[in-house]
Scaffold this active site. Structure first.
Site, PDB file in Angstrom:
ATOM      1  N   LYS A 131       0.861  -1.188   0.000  1.00 44.66           N
ATOM      2  CA  LYS A 131       0.000   0.000   0.000  1.00 44.66           C
ATOM      3  C   LYS A 131       0.894   1.234   0.000  1.00 44.66           C
ATOM      4  O   LYS A 131       1.494   1.601   0.999  1.00 44.66           O
ATOM      5  CB  LYS A 131      -0.930   0.044   1.228  1.00 44.66           C
ATOM      6  N   GLY A 144       7.581   4.408   7.669  1.00 43.31           N
ATOM      7  CA  GLY A 144       6.799   5.634   7.788  1.00 43.31           C
ATOM      8  C   GLY A 144       7.092   6.314   9.108  1.00 43.31           C
ATOM      9  O   GLY A 144       8.149   6.102   9.711  1.00 43.31           O
ATOM     10  N   SER A 145       6.150   7.113   9.548  1.00 39.55           N
ATOM     11  CA  SER A 145       6.370   7.916  10.745  1.00 39.55           C
ATOM     12  C   SER A 145       6.319   7.059  12.006  1.00 39.55           C
ATOM     13  O   SER A 145       5.733   5.970  12.014  1.00 39.55           O
ATOM     14  CB  SER A 145       5.298   8.999  10.819  1.00 39.55           C
ATOM     15  N   THR A 146       6.889   7.599  13.056  1.00 38.62           N
ATOM     16  CA  THR A 146       6.868   6.897  14.342  1.00 38.62           C
ATOM     17  C   THR A 146       5.428   6.753  14.836  1.00 38.62           C
ATOM     18  O   THR A 146       5.059   5.700  15.371  1.00 38.62           O
ATOM     19  CB  THR A 146       7.777   7.640  15.342  1.00 38.62           C
ATOM     20  N   GLY A 165       3.857   3.970  12.904  1.00 39.91           N
ATOM     21  CA  GLY A 165       4.460   2.705  13.345  1.00 39.91           C
ATOM     22  C   GLY A 165       3.885   2.244  14.668  1.00 39.91           C
ATOM     23  O   GLY A 165       3.665   1.048  14.890  1.00 39.91           O
ATOM     24  N   GLU A 214      10.283   0.589  10.178  1.00 40.04           N
ATOM     25  CA  GLU A 214      11.366   1.535   9.878  1.00 40.04           C
ATOM     26  C   GLU A 214      10.754   2.921   9.985  1.00 40.04           C
ATOM     27  O   GLU A 214       9.933   3.301   9.145  1.00 40.04           O
ATOM     28  CB  GLU A 214      11.931   1.295   8.471  1.00 40.04           C
ATOM     29  N   CYS A 267      14.713   9.815   6.016  1.00 43.83           N
ATOM     30  CA  CYS A 267      14.600   9.359   7.406  1.00 43.83           C
ATOM     31  C   CYS A 267      15.933   9.435   8.124  1.00 43.83           C
ATOM     32  O   CYS A 267      15.989   9.724   9.307  1.00 43.83           O
ATOM     33  CB  CYS A 267      14.038   7.941   7.439  1.00 43.83           C
ATOM     34  N   GLU A 283      11.548  15.440  14.631  1.00 44.77           N
ATOM     35  CA  GLU A 283      11.863  15.225  13.216  1.00 44.77           C
ATOM     36  C   GLU A 283      11.151  16.315  12.394  1.00 44.77           C
ATOM     37  O   GLU A 283       9.920  16.399  12.408  1.00 44.77           O
ATOM     38  CB  GLU A 283      11.368  13.846  12.774  1.00 44.77           C
TER      39      GLU A 283
HETATM   40  P1  NAD Z   1       3.135   8.092   7.578  1.00 40.73           P
HETATM   41  O1  NAD Z   1       3.396   7.261   8.796  1.00 40.73           O
HETATM   42  O2  NAD Z   1       2.172   9.194   7.699  1.00 40.73           O
HETATM   43  O3  NAD Z   1       2.594   7.163   6.404  1.00 40.73           O
HETATM   44  C1  NAD Z   1       3.361   6.090   5.888  1.00 40.73           C
HETATM   45  C2  NAD Z   1       2.407   5.072   5.293  1.00 40.73           C
HETATM   46  O4  NAD Z   1       1.670   4.452   6.329  1.00 40.73           O
HETATM   47  C3  NAD Z   1       1.365   5.652   4.342  1.00 40.73           C
HETATM   48  O5  NAD Z   1       1.148   4.708   3.322  1.00 40.73           O
HETATM   49  C4  NAD Z   1       0.149   5.809   5.247  1.00 40.73           C
HETATM   50  O6  NAD Z   1      -1.062   5.803   4.533  1.00 40.73           O
HETATM   51  C5  NAD Z   1       0.287   4.589   6.131  1.00 40.73           C
HETATM   52  N1  NAD Z   1      -0.282   4.683   7.485  1.00 40.73           N
HETATM   53  C6  NAD Z   1      -0.145   5.716   8.346  1.00 40.73           C
HETATM   54  N2  NAD Z   1      -0.758   5.407   9.521  1.00 40.73           N
HETATM   55  C7  NAD Z   1      -1.243   4.151   9.385  1.00 40.73           C
HETATM   56  C8  NAD Z   1      -1.968   3.276  10.258  1.00 40.73           C
HETATM   57  N3  NAD Z   1      -2.326   3.633  11.481  1.00 40.73           N
HETATM   58  N4  NAD Z   1      -2.293   2.053   9.791  1.00 40.73           N
HETATM   59  C9  NAD Z   1      -1.939   1.661   8.541  1.00 40.73           C
HETATM   60  N5  NAD Z   1      -1.272   2.461   7.661  1.00 40.73           N
HETATM   61  C10 NAD Z   1      -0.923   3.695   8.088  1.00 40.73           C
HETATM   62  O7  NAD Z   1       4.563   8.595   7.058  1.00 40.73           O
HETATM   63  P2  NAD Z   1       4.844   9.567   5.816  1.00 40.73           P
HETATM   64  O8  NAD Z   1       4.508  10.961   6.210  1.00 40.73           O
HETATM   65  O9  NAD Z   1       4.252   8.985   4.588  1.00 40.73           O
HETATM   66  O10 NAD Z   1       6.437   9.416   5.665  1.00 40.73           O
HETATM   67  C11 NAD Z   1       7.354  10.184   6.363  1.00 40.73           C
HETATM   68  C12 NAD Z   1       7.870   9.438   7.576  1.00 40.73           C
HETATM   69  O11 NAD Z   1       8.435   8.195   7.149  1.00 40.73           O
HETATM   70  C13 NAD Z   1       8.989  10.168   8.282  1.00 40.73           C
HETATM   71  O12 NAD Z   1       8.773  10.065   9.672  1.00 40.73           O
HETATM   72  C14 NAD Z   1      10.236   9.398   7.892  1.00 40.73           C
HETATM   73  O13 NAD Z   1      11.300   9.470   8.791  1.00 40.73           O
HETATM   74  C15 NAD Z   1       9.702   8.018   7.776  1.00 40.73           C
HETATM   75  N6  NAD Z   1      10.569   7.193   6.946  1.00 40.73           N
HETATM   76  C16 NAD Z   1      11.327   6.237   7.541  1.00 40.73           C
HETATM   77  C17 NAD Z   1      12.203   5.478   6.795  1.00 40.73           C
HETATM   78  C18 NAD Z   1      13.047   4.414   7.439  1.00 40.73           C
HETATM   79  O14 NAD Z   1      13.526   3.541   6.704  1.00 40.73           O
HETATM   80  N7  NAD Z   1      13.248   4.424   8.734  1.00 40.73           N
HETATM   81  C19 NAD Z   1      12.314   5.682   5.419  1.00 40.73           C
HETATM   82  C20 NAD Z   1      11.515   6.658   4.820  1.00 40.73           C
HETATM   83  C21 NAD Z   1      10.638   7.415   5.610  1.00 40.73           C
END
Ligand code: NAD
Length: 485
Positions: free
Chosen positions: A175, A227-229, A232, A249, A283, A382
């Site tokens: 997704k 994605g975001s903390t 996660g 991650e 990230c 962040e």
């Molecule tokens: P986000 O957490 O808002 O969304 C990431 C993905 O998760 C999206 O597809 C979103 O629709 C989905 N999502 C969000 N909440 C969810 C939930 N409760 N249940 C299921 N799916 C959910 O993050 P973002 O704004 O898209 O990306 C930026 C963040 O990602 C930053 O915090 C960045 O540091 C992190 N990131 C981490 C890494 C790593 O490898 N550690 C790499 C790239 C980005």
């Protein structure tokens, strides 16, 4: 304009049945550049059940590693054959600059080859000495995987889920982020061209509701999330409720420590790239630059000179270094953080606002703060934007303490005249990866695993591949010696 009315489910294009769509707005022009449907729950169910059939009864998990590797090489070929489209769609959907998009697509082949080489080191059938006789330890595919990904490097992160999952024998449903769903359509086209078997790959679009439905689906065995903390945390809770394996991650607030007296002339591009690449939307960005108090003036001057020589502008222009932020929400966040830094007493020595000559688009100038205390919000949270904070220390122990004074533990960098001294400092930083004197970011092909609020479990390398496997111990009677292959 990129418009589609279908989903990639189980290896084929299926007409969308829901009425909701994701409208994608270019961060550079603020114009709508794409429209794709949001998957309804029945469509996600169909993707999961296609993957279940492929896992429970299909050939994929039963194929040899070499056969799956051949399929993935053809898949990578088909992605590369769409190179220009992959570049352009990512630029359109999230404002990634051409240079970074090229870096990303050029990384696809080496990353697959790395997985293929690492997979040879996985012991799928290992004989050990047990309590009385031998024990056969089997590593078996974990099952059907859900991969949920962010917008900051769409294709690179999506393939970082697809390659290891499929290589280990696990069908996957991806997704993508709702901000960047367009380029993922090319992965579906590439999968068809490569002849990936039915059911092994699906791509479903949507926001948090679609992601939450997918990760909580009873047909899923493992979740891999980037994605975001905050995201996660919600996903970890959903998985905990079902004792479901999860790899996370997440976000970071990484530090680059420059040891006293280090000549940074050759390293400044690496320091700037490591913190501000992709307009800081990475990230592992090392945007807390920790310098000795006697070196501050020299290093700040070098940083400002180098950043000022870089170009902000149209992300399609191959010369551009800084494009717009990916979303209006990101721009608003960055503006709020910069205001907070100023209010808490930090001083802007470069940038600090929206560029006057770019009234359209979500641009923000690359910004350097000095007089930053590590307790300030700009040093703790962040930002995910082009903002770098210079923090001073008086001795090495203080530099390490500042780097570690963070709820995150993702990346890091150390620069030193003596690389061994840098390695010694790297060993004291509580993060999953550290770059020494400009070494590659994000583990460089070694395991990539965030600590503290930056993640759970590893990606990449043998350790990352093993997250897609389950252990089984087959105990044997005394004296019986099993075959190893
Ligand atoms: P986000 O957490 O808002 O969304 C990431 C993905 O998760 C999206 O597809 C979103 O629709 C989905 N999502 C969000 N909440 C969810 C939930 N409760 N249940 C299921 N799916 C959910 O993050 P973002 O704004 O898209 O990306 C930026 C963040 O990602 C930053 O915090 C960045 O540091 C992190 N990131 C981490 C890494 C790593 O490898 N550690 C790499 C790239 C980005």
């Amino acid at each position: 304009m990129f418009e589609r009315d279908d989903h990639f489910i189980g290896g084929r294009w299926v007409s969308a049945r829901g009425g909701e769509a994701l409208e994608v707005v270019s961060p550079a022009t603020e114009q709508v550049v794409g429209r794709v449907p949001v998957a309804i729950t029945e469509e996600i169910d169909a993707a999961v059940s296609a993957a279940r059939v492929a896992f429970d009864d299909g050939p994929w998990p039963r194929m040899s590693l070499a056969e799956r590797g051949d399929h993935l090489r053809r898949f990578a070929d088909a992605i590369e054959a769409r190179r220009e489209q992959v570049l352009q769609l990512q630029i359109d959907e999230m404002g990634m600059v051409y240079k970074f998009a090229v870096e990303n697509i050029n990384g696809i082949r080496p990353s697959l080859e790395r997985y293929l080489a690492d997979a040879k080191k996985v012991d799928f059938r290992e004989v050990r000495d047990g309590a009385i006789g031998k024990v056969l330890v089997l590593r078996e595919p974990i099952g059907v995987v859900a991969g949920v990904t962010p917008w900051n490097s769409p294709i690179a992160v999506e393939v970082s889920k697809i390659f290891p999952s499929l290589l280990m024998g696990c069908p996957i449903i991806v997704k993508p982020a709702p901000e960047s769903p367009l380029s993922a359509y090319l992965l579906g086209e590439a999968a068809i061209e490569a002849g990936l078997p039915e059911g092994v790959l699906s791509i479903v679009n949507g926001g948090v509701p679609a992601g939450a439905y997918l990760v909580g689906h009873p047909g899923i065995d493992h979740v891999t999330f980037t994605g975001s903390t905050g995201g996660g945390h919600a996903i970890a809770k959903a998985c905990a409720g079902q004792f479901r394996a999860v790899t996370l991650e997440l976000g970071g607030k990484s530090a680059a420590i420059i040891l006293p007296g280090t000549d940074m002339t050759d390293y400044i591009p690496s320091l700037v790239g490591g913190s501000l690449r992709n307009s800081g939307q990475i990230c592992v960005s090392t945007n807390r630059v920790i310098v000795h108090e006697d070196d501050q003036d020299r290093i700040v001057e070098q940083l400002v000179d180098h950043i000022s020589s870089l170009k902000l502008g149209d992300p399609h222009d191959p010369e551009t270094d800084f494009g717009p932020l990916a979303a209006k929400r990101q721009l608003d966040n960055v503006e709020r953080f910069v205001a907070s830094g100023k209010a808490e007493g930090a001083k802007v020595v470069l940038g600090g606002g929206r560029p006057a000559d770019r009234p359209t688009g979500w641009y923000f100038e690359p910004t350097v703060f000095v007089d930053v205390d590590n307790r300030m919000e700009i040093a703790q949270e962040e930002i995910f934007g082009p903002v770098l904070s210079v923090i001073t220390y008086s001795d090495k122990a203080e530099a390490v303490a500042i780097a570690n004074d963070s709820k995150y533990g993702l990346g890091g960098a150390v620069f030193a005249t003596d690389p061994e001294e840098a390695i010694e400092v790297a060993s004291q930083i509580v993060t999953g990866t550290v770059q020494v004197n400009g070494g590659p970011p994000a583990g460089g092909g070694g395991p990539f695993a965030g600590r503290k609020h930056s993640g759970l479990g590893a990606e990449r390398a043998v350790e990352g591949l093993e997250t897609f496997l389950e252990l089984k111990s087959v105990t044997l009677p005394a004296g019986y010696e099993p075959a190893t292959v």
